[in-house]
Design a protein around this motif. Sequence first.
Motif, PDB file in Angstrom:
ATOM      1  N   ARG A 174     -17.237  16.023  17.106  1.00 36.03           N
ATOM      2  CA  ARG A 174     -17.859  14.813  17.252  1.00 36.03           C
ATOM      3  C   ARG A 174     -19.366  14.887  16.637  1.00 36.03           C
ATOM      4  NH1 ARG A 174     -15.470  10.219  20.039  1.00 36.03           N
ATOM      5  NH2 ARG A 174     -13.872  11.144  21.251  1.00 36.03           N
ATOM      6  N   VAL A 175     -19.573  14.182  15.481  1.00 36.91           N
ATOM      7  CA  VAL A 175     -20.677  14.013  15.007  1.00 36.91           C
ATOM      8  C   VAL A 175     -21.964  13.769  15.793  1.00 36.91           C
ATOM      9  CG1 VAL A 175     -21.961  13.131  13.051  1.00 36.91           C
ATOM     10  CG2 VAL A 175     -19.494  13.524  12.489  1.00 36.91           C
ATOM     11  N   LEU A 176     -21.600  12.754  16.464  1.00 34.44           N
ATOM     12  CA  LEU A 176     -23.025  12.374  17.407  1.00 34.44           C
ATOM     13  C   LEU A 176     -22.281  12.686  18.818  1.00 34.44           C
ATOM     14  CD1 LEU A 176     -23.893   8.666  15.812  1.00 34.44           C
ATOM     15  CD2 LEU A 176     -25.013  10.862  15.639  1.00 34.44           C
ATOM     16  N   GLY A 177     -23.271  13.091  19.782  1.00 41.80           N
ATOM     17  CA  GLY A 177     -22.748  13.529  20.907  1.00 41.80           C
ATOM     18  C   GLY A 177     -21.920  14.894  20.863  1.00 41.80           C
ATOM     19  N   ARG A 178     -21.799  15.243  22.443  1.00 39.87           N
ATOM     20  CA  ARG A 178     -21.047  16.453  22.608  1.00 39.87           C
ATOM     21  C   ARG A 178     -19.685  16.441  22.123  1.00 39.87           C
ATOM     22  NH1 ARG A 178     -17.579  15.972  26.943  1.00 39.87           N
ATOM     23  NH2 ARG A 178     -18.087  14.656  28.393  1.00 39.87           N
ATOM     24  N   ASN A 179     -18.923  17.318  21.643  1.00 40.41           N
ATOM     25  CA  ASN A 179     -17.545  17.415  21.321  1.00 40.41           C
ATOM     26  C   ASN A 179     -16.587  17.146  22.327  1.00 40.41           C
ATOM     27  OD1 ASN A 179     -18.321  18.181  18.875  1.00 40.41           O
ATOM     28  ND2 ASN A 179     -17.981  20.495  19.114  1.00 40.41           N
ATOM     29  N   ASP A 180     -15.434  16.786  22.106  1.00 40.52           N
ATOM     30  CA  ASP A 180     -14.280  16.454  23.327  1.00 40.52           C
ATOM     31  C   ASP A 180     -13.869  17.669  23.746  1.00 40.52           C
ATOM     32  OD1 ASP A 180     -14.222  13.753  22.534  1.00 40.52           O
ATOM     33  OD2 ASP A 180     -12.251  13.735  21.695  1.00 40.52           O
ATOM     34  N   ARG A 181     -13.538  17.898  24.914  1.00 44.27           N
ATOM     35  CA  ARG A 181     -13.215  19.264  25.533  1.00 44.27           C
ATOM     36  C   ARG A 181     -12.134  19.306  26.669  1.00 44.27           C
ATOM     37  NH1 ARG A 181     -19.116  20.170  27.845  1.00 44.27           N
ATOM     38  NH2 ARG A 181     -19.223  18.516  29.264  1.00 44.27           N
ATOM     39  N   ILE A 182     -11.552  20.323  26.745  1.00 45.39           N
ATOM     40  CA  ILE A 182     -10.779  20.655  27.952  1.00 45.39           C
ATOM     41  C   ILE A 182     -11.563  21.682  29.002  1.00 45.39           C
ATOM     42  CG2 ILE A 182      -8.762  21.538  28.800  1.00 45.39           C
ATOM     43  CD1 ILE A 182      -7.411  21.064  26.130  1.00 45.39           C
ATOM     44  N   ALA A 183     -11.845  21.198  29.984  1.00 40.86           N
ATOM     45  CA  ALA A 183     -12.774  21.778  31.196  1.00 40.86           C
ATOM     46  C   ALA A 183     -11.703  22.509  32.043  1.00 40.86           C
ATOM     47  CB  ALA A 183     -13.801  21.016  31.695  1.00 40.86           C
TER      48      ALA A 183
END
Length: 152
Positions: A31-40
């Motif tokens: 993601r350009v703005l904010g944190r990336n998508d993720r699997i936690a």
Amino acid sequence: MTKTALALAACLIALPAWAQMRIGSVDTTFRVLGRNDRIAVDRYDDPDVPGISCYLSHAETGGVKGSLGVAADPSRFSLACQNSGHAAAPASLPANAVVFGVRSSLLFKELRVSRLFDRDRNVLVYLAWSTRSLTPGGSPANAISTVSLSGN
């Protein structure tokens, strides 16, 4: 205080405080703005059955909304539970109980894990499910994991 602020405060106060530990995460979408998508991946210890730990992987939306905590996370998750020590079910263990949950949207959606007890086989069945169905046909996403208490 506005009605919206009161409703938000009530939801935050009502969230369960279970023993949770973030094991780690992996980024899935840049993601350009904010944190990336993720699997936690988080670990939850069963509050009623010492010696049982559940590992829950779940998708977390990034971007600006995800970074601010207002994005609704998708209902994609996996569950694995195991003995992490000597585990025995207490005599008063209910046959069905919600043991922990993770907020997956600001107000209404939660990923929950329920514990079912198969007394005949002495097996705990953990069921992960979403409180809000987003799939066609109305079936909520779900996953199960079992832990045998035999030999303990």
